[in-house]
Design a protein around this motif. Structure first.
Motif, PDB file in Angstrom:
ATOM      1  N   SER A 157      75.100  32.600  24.416  1.00  0.00           N
ATOM      2  CA  SER A 157      76.044  33.304  23.522  1.00  0.00           C
ATOM      3  C   SER A 157      76.936  34.256  24.320  1.00  0.00           C
ATOM      4  O   SER A 157      78.043  34.577  23.901  1.00  0.00           O
ATOM      5  CB  SER A 157      75.287  34.064  22.429  1.00  0.00           C
ATOM      6  N   HIS A 160      78.974  31.029  27.082  1.00  0.00           N
ATOM      7  CA  HIS A 160      79.769  29.902  26.574  1.00  0.00           C
ATOM      8  C   HIS A 160      80.858  30.394  25.626  1.00  0.00           C
ATOM      9  O   HIS A 160      80.554  31.016  24.611  1.00  0.00           O
ATOM     10  CB  HIS A 160      78.875  28.899  25.833  1.00  0.00           C
ATOM     11  N   PRO A 161      82.120  30.102  25.927  1.00  0.00           N
ATOM     12  CA  PRO A 161      83.194  30.580  25.037  1.00  0.00           C
ATOM     13  C   PRO A 161      83.204  29.890  23.678  1.00  0.00           C
ATOM     14  O   PRO A 161      83.830  30.390  22.749  1.00  0.00           O
ATOM     15  CB  PRO A 161      84.478  30.226  25.819  1.00  0.00           C
ATOM     16  N   ASN A 162      82.501  28.760  23.559  1.00  0.00           N
ATOM     17  CA  ASN A 162      82.494  28.072  22.265  1.00  0.00           C
ATOM     18  C   ASN A 162      81.380  28.543  21.337  1.00  0.00           C
ATOM     19  O   ASN A 162      81.165  27.958  20.281  1.00  0.00           O
ATOM     20  CB  ASN A 162      82.406  26.549  22.463  1.00  0.00           C
ATOM     21  N   VAL A 223      77.961  27.384  17.113  1.00  0.00           N
ATOM     22  CA  VAL A 223      78.624  26.882  18.315  1.00  0.00           C
ATOM     23  C   VAL A 223      79.578  25.758  17.935  1.00  0.00           C
ATOM     24  O   VAL A 223      79.274  24.939  17.063  1.00  0.00           O
ATOM     25  CB  VAL A 223      77.567  26.415  19.354  1.00  0.00           C
ATOM     26  N   GLN A 224      80.722  25.752  18.594  1.00  0.00           N
ATOM     27  CA  GLN A 224      81.684  24.688  18.341  1.00  0.00           C
ATOM     28  C   GLN A 224      81.363  23.513  19.271  1.00  0.00           C
ATOM     29  O   GLN A 224      81.465  23.633  20.485  1.00  0.00           O
ATOM     30  CB  GLN A 224      83.105  25.192  18.584  1.00  0.00           C
ATOM     31  N   ILE A 225      80.968  22.400  18.686  1.00  0.00           N
ATOM     32  CA  ILE A 225      80.615  21.209  19.462  1.00  0.00           C
ATOM     33  C   ILE A 225      81.764  20.224  19.348  1.00  0.00           C
ATOM     34  O   ILE A 225      82.339  20.058  18.264  1.00  0.00           O
ATOM     35  CB  ILE A 225      79.305  20.599  18.939  1.00  0.00           C
TER      36      ILE A 225
END
Lengths: 264, 135
Positions: A157, A160-162, A223-225
Motif C-alpha cells: 500500500s 504500489h501506486p495502484n 487495488v486497481q488491477i
C-alpha cells in the motif's frame, strides 16, 4: 455461447493502444522492428478483428481459433496485461480444439446437419485447470508469515501506486469496517484457496462463483488491477455453462454433466 | 482400451495423440503458472535527504517526489542501491541544490527491506555541492 463470449473478451483484453513490447519477445533480434512495423499496426489489428468476428460467428472455429492464437501470441508480451493475456490465450488454445459451431453459428444458420459430437471434454477441463492455477498459485505464494501478518500488504500500500488504500496504520478500512491487516491478508489467502478448489465441487460451483465475484469487487476498492481479475472471472463460465455430453456417449443427461467425456 | 473408451470423442481421431496434446498443454500451463502470481511480495524502499551546511548544521529536506515510491515495490533488494544511486545523481545534477555554497553537503539515505516495513538495510550517499559527483 462460450465461443461468442471468448471472442468478445479477446477483443477487449487484447486492445493494445499505447502498449510497447517487453522481454522476452522484444529481446529477440529484430523483434522490435517486427513489432513497430507489423504487429502494433492497424492492419494487424484489423485482421485480428475480422478473425474475432469469424470466431464469434462460428466460421470454422477450430482453424480460426488457432490462427487467432498465433496472431495474439506476440501481444502477450507488451507493457501491460501480460498475465490476463496468458490466461486468455490458454483458454483460446484449448477451446480451439472443439468444434464449437453447433449452435449460435454460421453453420447452424445455414441449417447444416447436426454433428455427432463437438469433441472431447478435456479442452474444457484445461480451461478449468487454468482457473484453478490462477487462484492456486496465488494462494500458495501468499502462504508466508510476512504476507499473513500483513507486512507485505502494508508495504504494497506504500509502494504500489495502484493501491487505493493506505494500510500504514495496520488496519484495512472498508466503509465502517476496521479490520486488522493480518486478518484481511489471511482472508485473501483463504478465499483464493477456496476459489481454486470450490469450482470442482458441483454443489459449490455457484456459491464459489458468487464469492469470487464479490472478492474481486472488494479487491477493486483496494487495488486497481489491469485485467487479470476480469480474465479470471471470465473463466468462471467454463464451470458455469452447460457442456452437454453427445448423444452417443455413455451418460445422456442433456444437462451439464461434469463426468462426461465430450461436449456437444 | 475398453470398447466404451473407443467411442469417446477425440480432437485428433487418436486418443493417444489427444492424451499427448493434453499432457503437453497441461505441462506448459503448469510451467507458466508461476508468472500468474501477483501481489505476494514487495520491496519497500524509503529515501530521505538532509542538507548539511558548511557550519555543520543539519536540515532535513522534503524528499523529492520522484523518490516517493522507488521501484514501486518491484525491485530486487540487491539492486536497490544500484538503481537509486543514478537517480539521485541525475536529480542532483539537474536541481538547484547542486549550485549551493561550496562546503554544503547533501546526505541521502536509502533504507529498504524485502517483504517488511522494518527497513533494516541502509545506504548513505553524500553529495557535495560544487562537486561533480557524490560519495
Amino acid at each position: 455461447m462460450f465461443r461468442i463470449a471468448l471472442a468478445g473478451m479477446l477483443g477487449w483484453a487484447f486492445h493494445s493502444l499505447w502498449l510497447q513490447p517487453v522481454p522476452p519477445l522484444s529481446a529477440l533480434p529484430g523483434a522490435l522492428c517486427v513489432y513497430s512495423h507489423i504487429i502494433l499496426r492497424r492492419p494487424y489489428f484489423l485482421v485480428i478483428g475480422v478473425l474475432l468476428v469469424a470466431l464469434a460467428a462460428g466460421v470454422r472455429p477450430r482453424i480460426v481459433g488457432l490462427i487467432l492464437f498465433l496472431l495474439l501470441l506476440p501481444l502477450a508480451s507488451l507493457t501491460a496485461g501480460q498475465l490476463s493475456r496468458q490466461v486468455l490465450l490458454t483458454a483460446l488454445l484449448a477451446f480451439s480444439m472443439l468444434r464449437s459451431d453447433e449452435q449460435w453459428s454460421w453453420r447452424a444458420l445455414r441449417g447444416d446437419g447436426q454433428r455427432e459430437s463437438a469433441g472431447p471434454i478435456w479442452p474444457i477441463r484445461l480451461i478449468q485447470v487454468q482457473l484453478t492455477l490462477v487462484y492456486g498459485v496465488n494462494a500458495l505464494a501468499k502462504l508466508t508469515p510476512a504476507y499473513l501478518n500483513g507486512e507485505i500488504l502494508i508495504g504494497m500500500s506504500r509502494m504500489h501506486p495502484n493501491f487505493h488504500v493506505d494500510l500504514s496504520d495496520g488496519f484495512f478500512h472498508l466503509a465502517s469496517l476496521r479490520l486488522p491487516v493480518s486478518i484481511a491478508a489471511t482472508a485473501v489467502v483463504m478465499i483464493e484457496a477456496f476459489l481454486a478448489v470450490g469450482f470442482w465441487l458441483s454443489r459449490l460451483v455457484w456459491p464459489t462463483a458468487i464469492i469470487g465475484v464479490a472478492f474481486h469487487l472488494v479487491l477493486q476498492r483496494i487495488v486497481q488491477i489491469y485485467m487479470l481479475d476480469l480474465a479470471s472471472m471470465f473463466l468462471y463460465l467454463a464451470f458455469l455453462l452447460s457442456w452437454r455430453v453427445p448423444a452417443n456417449d455413455r451418460v445422456q443427461t442433456g444437462q451439464a454433466d461434469r463426468r462426461g467425456h465430450g461436449v456437444a | 482400451m475398453n470398447e466404451n473408451a473407443k467411442n469417446w470423442p477425440t480432437v485428433t481421431a487418436s486418443p493417444a495423440r489427444d492424451l499427448v496434446i493434453f499432457m503437453a498443454l497441461f505441462a506448459v500451463m503448469l510451467l507458466l503458472s508461476e508468472r500468474l502470481r501477483v501481489y505476494y511480495a514487495v520491496t519497500v524502499v524509503d529515501v530521505t535527504v538532509a542538507r548539511i551546511l558548511p557550519n555543520g548544521r543539519l536540515e532535513t529536506l522534503p524528499t523529492p517526489l520522484v523518490f516517493a515510491r522507488p521501484g514501486e515495490g518491484y525491485w530486487r533488494p540487491e539492486k536497490v542501491v544500484d538503481l537509486v544511486k543514478p537517480q539521485i545523481e541525475n536529480y542532483m545534477r539537474s536541481s538547484t541544490w547542486s549550485s549551493e555554497a561550496a562546503g554544503t553537503r547533501f546526505e541521502w539515505t536509502i533504507r529498504w527491506a524485502r517483504n517488511s516495513t522494518r527497513l533494516d538495510r541502509q545506504y548513505r550517499y553524500v553529495w557535495k555541492a560544487g562537486d561533480a559527483e557524490g560519495k
